[in-house]
Design a protein around this motif. Structure first.
Motif, mmCIF file in Angstrom:
data_model
loop_
_atom_site.group_PDB
_atom_site.id
_atom_site.type_symbol
_atom_site.label_atom_id
_atom_site.label_comp_id
_atom_site.label_asym_id
_atom_site.label_seq_id
_atom_site.Cartn_x
_atom_site.Cartn_y
_atom_site.Cartn_z
ATOM 1 N N ALA A 286 54.138 -96.600 0.024
ATOM 2 C CA ALA A 286 54.855 -97.837 -0.273
ATOM 3 C C ALA A 286 53.944 -99.050 -0.349
ATOM 4 O O ALA A 286 54.179 -99.964 -1.126
ATOM 5 C CB ALA A 286 55.927 -98.082 0.791
ATOM 6 N N ILE B 156 61.648 -93.174 -0.374
ATOM 7 C CA ILE B 156 61.504 -93.939 -1.606
ATOM 8 C C ILE B 156 62.339 -93.360 -2.741
ATOM 9 O O ILE B 156 62.293 -92.167 -3.016
ATOM 10 C CB ILE B 156 60.027 -94.003 -2.024
ATOM 11 N N HIS C 149 52.466 -97.610 -4.140
ATOM 12 C CA HIS C 149 53.454 -98.259 -3.338
ATOM 13 C C HIS C 149 54.762 -98.239 -4.039
ATOM 14 O O HIS C 149 54.853 -98.344 -5.220
ATOM 15 C CB HIS C 149 53.097 -99.687 -3.062
#
Length: 321
Positions: A137, A154, A313
């Protein structure tokens, strides 16, 4: 009267107002919705222990300004940042300021990206008094070694809305976020306030001037290098141009005929932005890179700590990771 209203907006955005079970609208409402969150790349973490504060649209006398995302030092070990957010209430947009606490609270469901996918936090966690970075991330520098990778929290999210309420993100706080409302909170640090003030000094950050695409989308740290939406350091680019320019000037000294062709580099403007009033949205706690992809699982809240190693990320409204 207008100046007073703007002052109230700025003060409330910086300090926030707490209430046990609901977010309270403070100051004056803004009649125009904030722009969508821009997509941008997160610069690498410059210092072990720093946490990411996502960028957001603030409001001033000239309209909405973009406050760049920035790496900042937390006020206490074990504290995490809950971003502020805009809320649409009774026909107006109000600002709810961000705050520090042991758990991440409600930030309007806004997908800021880079650890803040709309609910909870997945950028890292605190362990043994040290922050560990989730490099799935957050983007960290090679010198940071306390890292781990967890991609399970995520999820892709293309929602770039920057406010909560009708027409934006219609989210309600989770049970965990409600619980976080009654916890001990600490207001934005002096460095964060300084960062906001510096941003408001640059008219190029004004949405009406940049069409919702600010030149400076992020900073390595408060007062540090500026980065554009593609993740390139504007400071580095400018420095390279200056060096090239100097070489051109030296060349013209040896060849006078070329002097008229020497160009002078344009200085980079400083950031400019103003912060708005704090909105109340759903009952909650008030206070709150190039892909906006990741959205964490609802309620995935965690500590964080800075880790090493670079990584992808997860992004969200306004960032990629």
């Amino acid at each position: 009267m207008k100046k007073l209203a703007i002052l109230i907006i700025i003060v409330s955005s910086i300090f926030g107002v707490k209430k046990a079970d609901a977010q309270v609208a403070v100051g004056v409402s803004v009649g125009i919705a904030p722009p969508e969150l821009p997509d941008y790349s997160q610069p690498p973490c410059p210092v072990d222990g720093y946490l990411w504060s996502p960028g957001y649209w603030a409001y001033g006398s000239d309209g909405y300004y973009w406050i760049p995302g920035v790496w900042v030092a937390p006020p206490e070990v074990g504290f995490l940042w809950t971003p502020g957010y805009w809320g649409f209430v009774n026909g107006g947009y109000f600002w709810n300021g961000g705050y520090w606490g042991e758990n991440v609270g409600f930030y309007g469901g806004v997908c800021y990206g880079y650890g803040y996918g709309g609910s909870g936090f997945y950028g890292g966690r605190w362990q043994g008094g040290r922050f560990q970075y989730n490099t799935a991330a957050w983007h960290v520098g090679g010198g940071i070694r306390n890292t781990y990778v967890d991609r399970t929290v995520i999820h892709n999210n293309s929602n770039r809305s920057s406010f909560n309420g009708h027409g934006g993100v219609e989210a309600q706080p989770t049970t965990g976020e409600r619980a976080a409302m009654s916890e001990h909170h600490v207001q934005p640090t002096a460095a964060q306030q300084s960062h906001q003030q510096m941003a408001t000094a640059n008219k190029h950050q004004l949405s009406t001037a940049n069409g919702g695409h600010p030149a400076t989308t992020a900073r390595s740290k408060v007062g540090g290098d500026r980065f554009n939406s593609t993740g390139h350091s504007i400071s580095t680019i400018h420095s390279a141009k200056s060096t090239s320019q100097a070489a051109t000037v030296n060349h013209t000294v040896a060849h006078p005929a070329n002097v008229s062709h020497a160009s002078v580099p344009r200085s980079q403007p400083q950031q400019h932005s103003a912060t708005p009033s704090r909105p109340a949205l759903q009952p909650q706690h008030q206070n709150g890179t190039t892909q906006r992809q990741a959205q964490p699982s609802r309620g995935a809240q965690g500590g964080s700590h800075m880790g090493g190693g670079s990584a992808g990320h997860a992004g969200g409204g306004g960032g990629r990771h």
